[in-house]
Motif scaffolding. Structure first.
Motif, PDB file in Angstrom:
ATOM      1  N   LYS A 256       4.269 -14.732  -5.930  1.00  0.00           N
ATOM      2  CA  LYS A 256       3.457 -15.093  -5.519  1.00  0.00           C
ATOM      3  C   LYS A 256       3.232 -16.511  -6.143  1.00  0.00           C
ATOM      4  CE  LYS A 256      -1.008 -13.696  -7.646  1.00  0.00           C
ATOM      5  NZ  LYS A 256      -1.319 -12.459  -8.762  1.00  0.00           N
ATOM      6  N   GLY A 262       4.020 -17.693   7.773  1.00  0.00           N
ATOM      7  CA  GLY A 262       4.663 -16.793   8.737  1.00  0.00           C
ATOM      8  C   GLY A 262       4.420 -15.780   7.088  1.00  0.00           C
ATOM      9  N   GLU A 263       3.453 -15.547   6.114  1.00  0.00           N
ATOM     10  CA  GLU A 263       3.820 -15.231   4.881  1.00  0.00           C
ATOM     11  C   GLU A 263       2.925 -12.958   5.516  1.00  0.00           C
ATOM     12  OE1 GLU A 263       3.192 -14.123   0.916  1.00  0.00           O
ATOM     13  OE2 GLU A 263       4.075 -15.997   2.482  1.00  0.00           O
ATOM     14  N   GLY A 264       3.689 -12.043   5.325  1.00  0.00           N
ATOM     15  CA  GLY A 264       4.225 -10.813   5.388  1.00  0.00           C
ATOM     16  C   GLY A 264       5.286 -10.513   6.224  1.00  0.00           C
ATOM     17  N   GLN A 265       5.913 -11.407   6.806  1.00  0.00           N
ATOM     18  CA  GLN A 265       6.929 -11.188   7.499  1.00  0.00           C
ATOM     19  C   GLN A 265       8.002 -10.671   6.609  1.00  0.00           C
ATOM     20  OE1 GLN A 265      10.624 -10.958   8.040  1.00  0.00           O
ATOM     21  NE2 GLN A 265      10.886 -13.309   7.763  1.00  0.00           N
ATOM     22  N   GLU A 266       8.366  -9.503   6.748  1.00  0.00           N
ATOM     23  CA  GLU A 266       9.286  -8.925   5.381  1.00  0.00           C
ATOM     24  C   GLU A 266      10.645  -7.993   6.103  1.00  0.00           C
ATOM     25  OE1 GLU A 266       5.823  -5.986   4.273  1.00  0.00           O
ATOM     26  OE2 GLU A 266       5.592  -6.999   2.907  1.00  0.00           O
ATOM     27  N   ARG A 269      12.989 -11.268   4.211  1.00  0.00           N
ATOM     28  CA  ARG A 269      12.384 -12.036   3.141  1.00  0.00           C
ATOM     29  C   ARG A 269      12.959 -13.880   2.062  1.00  0.00           C
ATOM     30  NH1 ARG A 269       8.366  -8.382   0.082  1.00  0.00           N
ATOM     31  NH2 ARG A 269       8.446  -6.809   0.666  1.00  0.00           N
ATOM     32  N   GLU A 298       2.922  -8.814 -10.046  1.00  0.00           N
ATOM     33  CA  GLU A 298       2.898  -9.253  -8.472  1.00  0.00           C
ATOM     34  C   GLU A 298       3.974  -7.502  -8.551  1.00  0.00           C
ATOM     35  OE1 GLU A 298       5.734 -12.384  -7.367  1.00  0.00           O
ATOM     36  OE2 GLU A 298       5.930 -11.496  -5.066  1.00  0.00           O
ATOM     37  N   SER A 300       4.755  -5.839  -5.979  1.00  0.00           N
ATOM     38  CA  SER A 300       6.273  -5.590  -4.922  1.00  0.00           C
ATOM     39  C   SER A 300       7.655  -6.219  -5.520  1.00  0.00           C
ATOM     40  CB  SER A 300       5.451  -6.370  -3.722  1.00  0.00           C
ATOM     41  OG  SER A 300       5.144  -7.433  -4.176  1.00  0.00           O
ATOM     42  N   PRO A 370      10.743 -12.945  14.335  1.00  0.00           N
ATOM     43  CA  PRO A 370      10.094 -12.522  15.466  1.00  0.00           C
ATOM     44  C   PRO A 370       8.179 -12.181  15.599  1.00  0.00           C
ATOM     45  CG  PRO A 370      10.031 -11.117  12.841  1.00  0.00           C
ATOM     46  CD  PRO A 370      10.732 -13.022  12.545  1.00  0.00           C
ATOM     47  N   ASP A 371       7.555 -13.074  15.154  1.00  0.00           N
ATOM     48  CA  ASP A 371       6.859 -13.462  16.171  1.00  0.00           C
ATOM     49  C   ASP A 371       6.607 -14.843  16.613  1.00  0.00           C
ATOM     50  OD1 ASP A 371       6.418 -15.691  14.278  1.00  0.00           O
ATOM     51  OD2 ASP A 371       4.287 -15.778  13.972  1.00  0.00           O
ATOM     52  N   SER A 375       3.414 -18.844  14.341  1.00  0.00           N
ATOM     53  CA  SER A 375       2.979 -18.731  12.984  1.00  0.00           C
ATOM     54  C   SER A 375       3.419 -20.568  12.915  1.00  0.00           C
ATOM     55  CB  SER A 375       3.117 -18.280  12.255  1.00  0.00           C
ATOM     56  OG  SER A 375       4.547 -18.038  11.548  1.00  0.00           O
TER      57      SER A 375
ATOM     58  N   ILE B 403       2.439  -8.656  15.936  1.00  0.00           N
ATOM     59  CA  ILE B 403       3.110  -9.274  14.361  1.00  0.00           C
ATOM     60  C   ILE B 403       3.141  -9.600  13.399  1.00  0.00           C
ATOM     61  CG2 ILE B 403       5.657 -10.188  13.841  1.00  0.00           C
ATOM     62  CD1 ILE B 403       6.778  -8.123  15.446  1.00  0.00           C
ATOM     63  N   TRP B 407       1.516  -8.972   9.849  1.00  0.00           N
ATOM     64  CA  TRP B 407       2.320  -9.424   8.653  1.00  0.00           C
ATOM     65  C   TRP B 407       0.827 -10.082   8.157  1.00  0.00           C
ATOM     66  CZ3 TRP B 407       5.117 -14.025  11.268  1.00  0.00           C
ATOM     67  CH2 TRP B 407       6.786 -13.824  11.529  1.00  0.00           C
ATOM     68  N   GLU B 408      -0.108 -10.133   8.187  1.00  0.00           N
ATOM     69  CA  GLU B 408      -1.762 -10.333   7.815  1.00  0.00           C
ATOM     70  C   GLU B 408      -2.197  -9.044   7.118  1.00  0.00           C
ATOM     71  OE1 GLU B 408      -4.563 -11.498  10.019  1.00  0.00           O
ATOM     72  OE2 GLU B 408      -3.563 -13.401  10.831  1.00  0.00           O
ATOM     73  N   ASN B 410       0.219  -6.694   5.699  1.00  0.00           N
ATOM     74  CA  ASN B 410       0.949  -6.818   4.349  1.00  0.00           C
ATOM     75  C   ASN B 410       0.321  -7.553   4.013  1.00  0.00           C
ATOM     76  OD1 ASN B 410       2.910  -5.168   6.540  1.00  0.00           O
ATOM     77  ND2 ASN B 410       4.483  -6.649   6.718  1.00  0.00           N
ATOM     78  N   VAL B 411      -0.019  -8.110   4.010  1.00  0.00           N
ATOM     79  CA  VAL B 411      -0.692  -9.810   2.969  1.00  0.00           C
ATOM     80  C   VAL B 411      -1.405  -8.877   2.423  1.00  0.00           C
ATOM     81  CG1 VAL B 411      -1.643 -11.682   2.288  1.00  0.00           C
ATOM     82  CG2 VAL B 411       0.651 -11.956   3.772  1.00  0.00           C
ATOM     83  N   ASP B 414      -0.530  -5.659   0.300  1.00  0.00           N
ATOM     84  CA  ASP B 414      -0.124  -6.678  -1.254  1.00  0.00           C
ATOM     85  C   ASP B 414      -1.029  -7.239  -2.442  1.00  0.00           C
ATOM     86  OD1 ASP B 414       2.945  -6.150  -0.499  1.00  0.00           O
ATOM     87  OD2 ASP B 414       3.363  -8.137  -1.099  1.00  0.00           O
ATOM     88  N   ARG B 417      -2.345  -3.538  -3.930  1.00  0.00           N
ATOM     89  CA  ARG B 417      -2.063  -2.879  -5.013  1.00  0.00           C
ATOM     90  C   ARG B 417      -1.724  -4.025  -6.111  1.00  0.00           C
ATOM     91  NH1 ARG B 417       4.076  -2.025  -1.204  1.00  0.00           N
ATOM     92  NH2 ARG B 417       3.386  -0.673  -0.295  1.00  0.00           N
ATOM     93  N   ASP B 418      -1.506  -5.445  -6.234  1.00  0.00           N
ATOM     94  CA  ASP B 418      -2.281  -6.354  -7.210  1.00  0.00           C
ATOM     95  C   ASP B 418      -3.328  -6.058  -8.044  1.00  0.00           C
ATOM     96  OD1 ASP B 418       0.141  -6.531  -6.139  1.00  0.00           O
ATOM     97  OD2 ASP B 418       0.335  -9.588  -6.057  1.00  0.00           O
ATOM     98  N   HIS B 515       3.811   2.236 -10.258  1.00  0.00           N
ATOM     99  CA  HIS B 515       4.890   2.341  -9.732  1.00  0.00           C
ATOM    100  C   HIS B 515       6.272   2.212 -10.436  1.00  0.00           C
ATOM    101  CE1 HIS B 515       6.516  -1.411  -6.318  1.00  0.00           C
ATOM    102  NE2 HIS B 515       6.609  -0.121  -5.623  1.00  0.00           N
TER     103      HIS B 515
END
Lengths: 534, 534
Positions: A256, A262-266, A269, A298, A300, A370-371, A375, B403, B407-408, B410-411, B414, B417-418, B515
């Motif tokens: 964090k 490309g944040e959010g690409q999992e 990581r 954080e 996750s 993958p994008d 980004s 994609i 990703w957005e 996913n962010v 998270d 969740r936090d 979690h």
């Protein structure tokens, strides 16, 4: 017009760096090394800026420094000044910094000394340890641009979680460090600060993307460094600059507060990891951070504490090459040397036939972008800054896919991980010892082959890099006359080996462990290093 | 033409089911309940198929059964026959099975008895426990179609990893169970087997998507059930049928060997979880599985063992409703009842104001179908089978994204969740007690509102469902004359409450933990249940 815009914006960041340098610690021009002098490691001493005591401090690892401070033998202020001086010289020679923060760090160092004076105790396990940090990691109220000119105006609202963890453990931060454009090169050059150099050979790259960290640790400008690794970005710089590094299993270290396109690409990581000057410092760093339970903020992250451990009676598989690109002669030599030492010491050693690394490489390349690299391109195009050759090279692998195609590759990735793990078990191999790269640090702009590091990101196995103690000696490491290329990549990589060009470049080992067994991997690396280096 | 094709294919699966039924255990037609008889729970006894001893066996939980078998008081064969008989009756009444495997299970039961006879020991912690399994989970050499007609020809090459774990622990598998088309309904109807019914009220759904499992556990056709949960698919059936259920934190339970359209989707992962007849059985199930270290084969799992634990002195936050749809009067009544009991017992109870569940719901809907539902549509279109209304309803939320948009989200996920986690800490809340649904089991085809369960999938918090011991009594649970809708969804959900329609439908609680703290959540649920139910 566009050119002016990005240039003037880049200048803002350059000015911040320039103003942050303590000019009184710069090497006088007449003492600078001549053009023929490619290995500048000696300059820390020759510059005459550091005292003998300061040289000694900067050549002590973090564990040793904390011990000295805890015993009252050295003050945090003294330690900070020593590293700050050395970092200033290092930057002058290597262009590794993006911003010094020496006054603030000194302020904190004095607080630590006052605390120690008053209580007789250190504040935490990293009391007074000066740490350099890759620029993409946030510091409150400071800019963070990740080498994108377009992002130079972005100011971080708070410290990254890892920074807060480290601060709480007593660490000090005196310098932020350079990274390449897109942070997707095993090299270190961008339009803002230009190129960072390798302290052992200025014609070579310090590696990347945490290249500033490689230079920092290689020249001992900091006791510990913080880098990020999605394809080798901690390990290549550590290996190329004679330092130590860890790519931990994903979702262990806090992430964090890091800026990345490309944040959010999992699918694969990126993870933060330490560069250090000893293996025990990796253990110290990891324990100091994970003891603070970063998963409480954080969520996750996987809540597994760092369990410092011993690891004995293990079997080491030796991966001589990855079956795609053979290594350069000096790399083969140190592997051979290491294997003999291990055998002499009675460690069980077997050959590790790499399992379909070419297939793994294809999955990796696809899953890193993958994008289609959109980004990254967007971040580049926003300022109009020129796209550098190694960025083009990396983006060349970027093919945009749809969600279903990404899912299929996720399944492929998991299958490959499972197969690899089962193979290690079937063959009874606990750890794999292998190169970090085809050879030593490559020449600037020529680091094209990632697979010796990136395969372990795909497999999500913890990977520790440590120096062999040897550098390239052109006299004993001739070109291999018997070399027969297996493919075009192999040929291209081998052709790059011209012994004289790599003089003094450090040669490193990489030790791979099993998923989530980071602690055991570090522990095993300590034993292996002790055996090989005596 | 197309119609003929899918119908004839569906017939293959129906025939397999029909042939697998032991007709000698079917209820004679003259003993079947009349049309007015909606609650058929009593039929287990009234059918006259099971002996008193067999009735007793099927009303014992798995932990109790293993104890009896370990003490030599009951044989595995006897246990298996009791549940197989009850399952046969249950299927006749509820249409919950897709295939019986009684002969094979009997074979295995005899082996267990022989082993016990010879050694005096049970083979493992689930020795002789008859388990029903959702159809989508693989059994070697058997078909697995996940309710898609197009997939009926698919034969599984090996048992799912979870099945292998359970077998090794001594479990027996006598019946596979029904699931809805797309496995994305909180209901249970498909073109192959048709509708599964709720044992407490045939006009109501057993829930879904593990609806066959709900019916199975509700009628006690198995001692334990295996379902899957991506939005409530274990918990809704457990709640609607008076059973217990756990949605574990993602990446704890093995997943390998399950067929699902859209495999590789990782933004919100589907997870396998148990349905049981007691909370201690959840603990037994989880420990039996995780003690086998499934992460050694399925390497994406997190290697955290199941640490059976005690949990005392905790604070329970009561979420009366989720701020989007208010609950039906009987649900409010049991929450009120439970809270009073907890307060009387001295448990610290505070109100839990839900944090932006509407926002969470939007993220969830988007992340469940980021491919626009294409993978599901493709599986449906491959056979030409008709798309059912609840499939259309679910796919209505499916918007294809690229994609970068995934990703957005996913962010966003998270971040949510936090925020949620930090709020629980700030408010000092350890567990949240809340409804599993707006009310009791809905009428067939009307389960539209998922958010009481799906929000916890998005947040990836462990969630345990357990029965209140109460069912809907129309006489004391009148329509709420003071109800004022907050929005259209709220209005629509409340309008569905017509007391007489829900007679006898079980009412359940849901307890949410933090979690990866699944063990603590199960332990706390045990205490809460003991207090509320005495």
């Amino acid at each position: 017009m566009i050119r002016e815009t990005w240039e003037s914006k880049a200048q803002i960041a350059r000015d911040i760096l320039a103003k942050s340098i303590k000019t009184e610690w710069l090497v006088p021009v007449d003492k600078l090394p001549g053009n023929h002098q490619l290995n500048v490691i000696f300059m820390a001493r020759e510059a005459g800026i550091l005292t003998e005591q300061e040289l000694k401090i900067t050549e002590t690892d973090a564990t040793g420094l904390v011990e000295s401070m805890a015993a009252g033998e050295v003050k945090a202020e003294e330690v900070l000044i020593a590293f700050a001086k050395r970092a200033t010289i290092g930057h002058q020679l290597l262009n590794f910094a993006t911003e010094f923060m020496i006054d603030e760090a000194l302020e904190e160092a004095k607080k630590l000394d006052a605390y120690f004076h008053k209580t007789g105790n250190i504040v935490g396990p990293l009391h007074g340890v000066p740490i350099s940090v890759k620029e993409m990691v946030h510091f409150k109220d400071r800019r963070c641009h990740t080498a994108y000119v377009a992002w130079i105006d972005r100011v971080s609202p708070e410290d990254a979680l890892l920074i807060r963890n480290l601060k709480k453990a007593g660490a000090l931060f005196h310098v932020r460090t350079n990274e390449p454009q897109t942070v997707m090169h095993l090299d270190c050059n961008n339009n803002i600060y230009g190129r960072t150099l390798n302290p052992y050979n200025l014609n070579l790259t310090p590696g990347g993307s945490s290249g500033g960290e490689g230079a920092s640790l290689g020249f001992r400008c900091a006791a510990i460094g913080v880098g990020s690794d999605i394809g080798g970005s901690v390990r290549a710089p550590a290996a190329f600059c004679g330092a130590y590094g860890l790519r931990p299993t994903m979702l262990r270290n806090p992430w964090k507060g890091v800026s990345l396109a490309g944040e959010g690409q999992e699918s694969i990581r990126c993870t933060l990891g330490p560069l250090t000057n000893s293996l025990r410092d990796i253990d110290l760093f990891q324990k100091s951070v994970l003891d603070q339970e970063p998963w409480e903020e954080e969520t996750s992250l996987v809540p597994i504490p760092w369990r410092t451990t011993e690891r004995k009676d293990f079997v080491v598989g030796i991966m001589w090459n990855d079956g795609v690109a053979q290594t350069h002669p000096p790399m083969r030599r140190i592997l051979d040397y290491g294997v003999n030492k291990l055998k002499e010491a009675g460690v069980k050693v077997v050959d590790w036939e790499p399992f379909e690394h070419a297939r793994g490489g294809k999955i990796t390349q696809a899953l890193l972008f993958p994008d289609g690299g959109k980004s990254i391109r967007k971040a580049l195009e926003a300022s109009g800054e020129p796209i550098m050759p190694l960025s083009k090279f990396a983006l060349n692998y970027a093919k945009e896919m749809n969600i279903a195609e990404n899912w299929e590759l996720n399944v492929e990735r998991d299958k490959f991980r499972d197969q690899y793990h089962i193979l290690m078990k079937e063959r009874g191999v606990d750890f794999i010892l292998c190169p970090t790269f085809v050879g030593a640090a490559p020449e600037h702009g020529t680091a094209h082959y990632w697979l010796y590091t990136s395969i372990w990101n795909l497999l999500d196995l913890p990977a520790v890099v440590f120096p062999s103690g040897f550098g390239v000696d052109p006299e004993i490491n001739a070109v291999d006359g018997n070399f027969r290329p297996m493919n075009d990549i192999d040929k291209a990589e081998q052709m790059k080996y011209v012994p004289g060009k790599f003089r003094d470049a450090p040669l490193a080992y990489q030790l791979i462990g099993k998923h989530f067994r980071d602690e055991e991997t570090v522990a095993a690396a300590q034993i292996v290093e002790r055996i090989i280096r005596g």
